[in-house]
Design a protein around this motif. Structure first.
Motif, PDB file in Angstrom:
ATOM      1  N   PHE A   1       0.828  -1.203   0.000  1.00  0.00           N
ATOM      2  CA  PHE A   1       0.000   0.000   0.000  1.00  0.00           C
ATOM      3  C   PHE A   1       0.865   1.256   0.000  1.00  0.00           C
ATOM      4  O   PHE A   1       0.590   2.217  -0.738  1.00  0.00           O
ATOM      5  CB  PHE A   1      -0.914   0.009   1.226  1.00  0.00           C
ATOM      6  CG  PHE A   1      -1.716   1.273   1.358  1.00  0.00           C
ATOM      7  CD1 PHE A   1      -2.784   1.529   0.518  1.00  0.00           C
ATOM      8  CD2 PHE A   1      -1.374   2.223   2.308  1.00  0.00           C
ATOM      9  CE1 PHE A   1      -3.514   2.709   0.627  1.00  0.00           C
ATOM     10  CE2 PHE A   1      -2.088   3.400   2.427  1.00  0.00           C
ATOM     11  CZ  PHE A   1      -3.165   3.645   1.582  1.00  0.00           C
ATOM     12  N   VAL A   2       1.908   1.251   0.797  1.00  0.00           N
ATOM     13  CA  VAL A   2       2.797   2.408   0.847  1.00  0.00           C
ATOM     14  C   VAL A   2       3.447   2.648  -0.517  1.00  0.00           C
ATOM     15  O   VAL A   2       3.631   3.786  -0.941  1.00  0.00           O
ATOM     16  CB  VAL A   2       3.872   2.230   1.941  1.00  0.00           C
ATOM     17  CG1 VAL A   2       4.894   3.361   1.898  1.00  0.00           C
ATOM     18  CG2 VAL A   2       3.208   2.195   3.316  1.00  0.00           C
ATOM     19  N   SER A   3       3.774   1.568  -1.220  1.00  0.00           N
ATOM     20  CA  SER A   3       4.334   1.710  -2.571  1.00  0.00           C
ATOM     21  C   SER A   3       3.355   2.430  -3.491  1.00  0.00           C
ATOM     22  O   SER A   3       3.740   3.278  -4.299  1.00  0.00           O
ATOM     23  CB  SER A   3       4.682   0.336  -3.149  1.00  0.00           C
ATOM     24  OG  SER A   3       5.768  -0.250  -2.473  1.00  0.00           O
ATOM     25  N   CYS A   4       2.069   2.074  -3.383  1.00  0.00           N
ATOM     26  CA  CYS A   4       1.043   2.745  -4.198  1.00  0.00           C
ATOM     27  C   CYS A   4       0.977   4.231  -3.873  1.00  0.00           C
ATOM     28  O   CYS A   4       0.839   5.065  -4.776  1.00  0.00           O
ATOM     29  CB  CYS A   4      -0.323   2.108  -3.951  1.00  0.00           C
ATOM     30  SG  CYS A   4      -0.541   0.492  -4.706  1.00  0.00           S
ATOM     31  N   ILE A   5       1.074   4.565  -2.613  1.00  0.00           N
ATOM     32  CA  ILE A   5       1.020   5.975  -2.202  1.00  0.00           C
ATOM     33  C   ILE A   5       2.228   6.731  -2.747  1.00  0.00           C
ATOM     34  O   ILE A   5       2.099   7.813  -3.322  1.00  0.00           O
ATOM     35  CB  ILE A   5       0.958   6.098  -0.669  1.00  0.00           C
ATOM     36  CG1 ILE A   5      -0.347   5.497  -0.136  1.00  0.00           C
ATOM     37  CG2 ILE A   5       1.085   7.562  -0.245  1.00  0.00           C
ATOM     38  CD1 ILE A   5      -1.606   6.173  -0.621  1.00  0.00           C
ATOM     39  N   HIS A   6       3.407   6.184  -2.573  1.00  0.00           N
ATOM     40  CA  HIS A   6       4.621   6.849  -3.051  1.00  0.00           C
ATOM     41  C   HIS A   6       4.611   7.025  -4.569  1.00  0.00           C
ATOM     42  O   HIS A   6       5.114   8.026  -5.096  1.00  0.00           O
ATOM     43  CB  HIS A   6       5.859   6.053  -2.628  1.00  0.00           C
ATOM     44  CG  HIS A   6       6.164   6.163  -1.167  1.00  0.00           C
ATOM     45  ND1 HIS A   6       7.033   5.313  -0.513  1.00  0.00           N
ATOM     46  CD2 HIS A   6       5.709   7.025  -0.221  1.00  0.00           C
ATOM     47  CE1 HIS A   6       7.097   5.657   0.760  1.00  0.00           C
ATOM     48  NE2 HIS A   6       6.306   6.689   0.965  1.00  0.00           N
ATOM     49  N   ALA A   7       4.033   6.050  -5.264  1.00  0.00           N
ATOM     50  CA  ALA A   7       3.985   6.113  -6.729  1.00  0.00           C
ATOM     51  C   ALA A   7       2.772   6.902  -7.223  1.00  0.00           C
ATOM     52  O   ALA A   7       2.607   7.065  -8.436  1.00  0.00           O
ATOM     53  CB  ALA A   7       3.948   4.700  -7.305  1.00  0.00           C
TER      54      ALA A   7
END
Length: 204
Positions: free
Chosen positions: A98-104
């Motif tokens: 989920f954090v990867s989605c936010i950062h991207a």
């Protein structure tokens, strides 16, 4: 505040758990990413918990790790995101995914999660990007890997249990049925059906 539960897993009816702690049974709601990592009924479990107090109920949420609990607490601070939606998010993607989605700023992936529309996805990116800027270990691969090999076709009870769990996580009944039908030939247990259905949804 109840911060941790350690006891015997008495029931596992996703997304709900019943944990016996010295004769007292605690009803706990947990994301599927936590449930997938728990042992079978009768085994000892440790869950990091968060208690939500409402006028009509006290709801206890449990997580396999403190990181997952921290992300859950951060999510429910976002305007328009309640515990049910946060549980759905962490059932489809683990914390690092989920954090990867936010950062991207990947709103396309976020809108595939239960209850999240375009505006909510954009709000999540805006409000959480700064809060999660120091989050370490984010990955890009999607979780929820399917078991390999041929598996028997599930019985109808397993399919119904899987559909009920998906609905409880926020998916519409018709969507839950479609998700289970799409993978029912690949797994036998309700838990594995849920795993495959969630994986299929987030990878579309």
């Amino acid at each position: 505040m109840i911060g941790q539960i350690k006891g015997v897993l008495e029931e596992k009816n996703a997304p709900q758990l019943l944990v016996d702690v010295n004769g007292v049974g605690y009803e706990i709601e947990a994301p599927m990413t936590t449930i997938f990592q728990l042992g079978s009924v009768g085994t000892n479990v440790v869950l990091y918990t968060h208690l939500t107090v409402r006028e009509d109920a006290h709801l206890l949420y449990g997580f396999i790790s403190k990181r997952d609990r921290t992300l859950f607490k951060t999510l429910i601070k976002v305007n328009g995101v309640g515990p049910k939606m946060a549980l759905g998010i962490l059932s489809s993607l683990d914390a690092d995914q989920f954090v990867s989605c936010i950062h991207a700023e990947d709103t396309t992936a976020l809108v595939k999660l239960p209850g999240i529309g375009k505006k909510t996805a954009e709000r999540l990116v805006i409000e959480m990007k700064d809060r999660l800027k120091d989050w370490a270990g984010a990955e890009t691969a999607l979780p929820l890997e399917a078991a390999s090999g041929n598996t028997p076709v599930p019985d109808q009870n397993a399919e119904l249990e899987a559909e009920s769990a998906l609905i409880a996580l926020g998916y519409k009944p018709q969507d839950a049925t479609k998700m289970v039908n799409a993978v029912k030939g690949q797994a036998q247990s309700s838990e594995e059906l849920i795993r495959l259905a969630l994986k299929s949804m987030v990878q579309r």
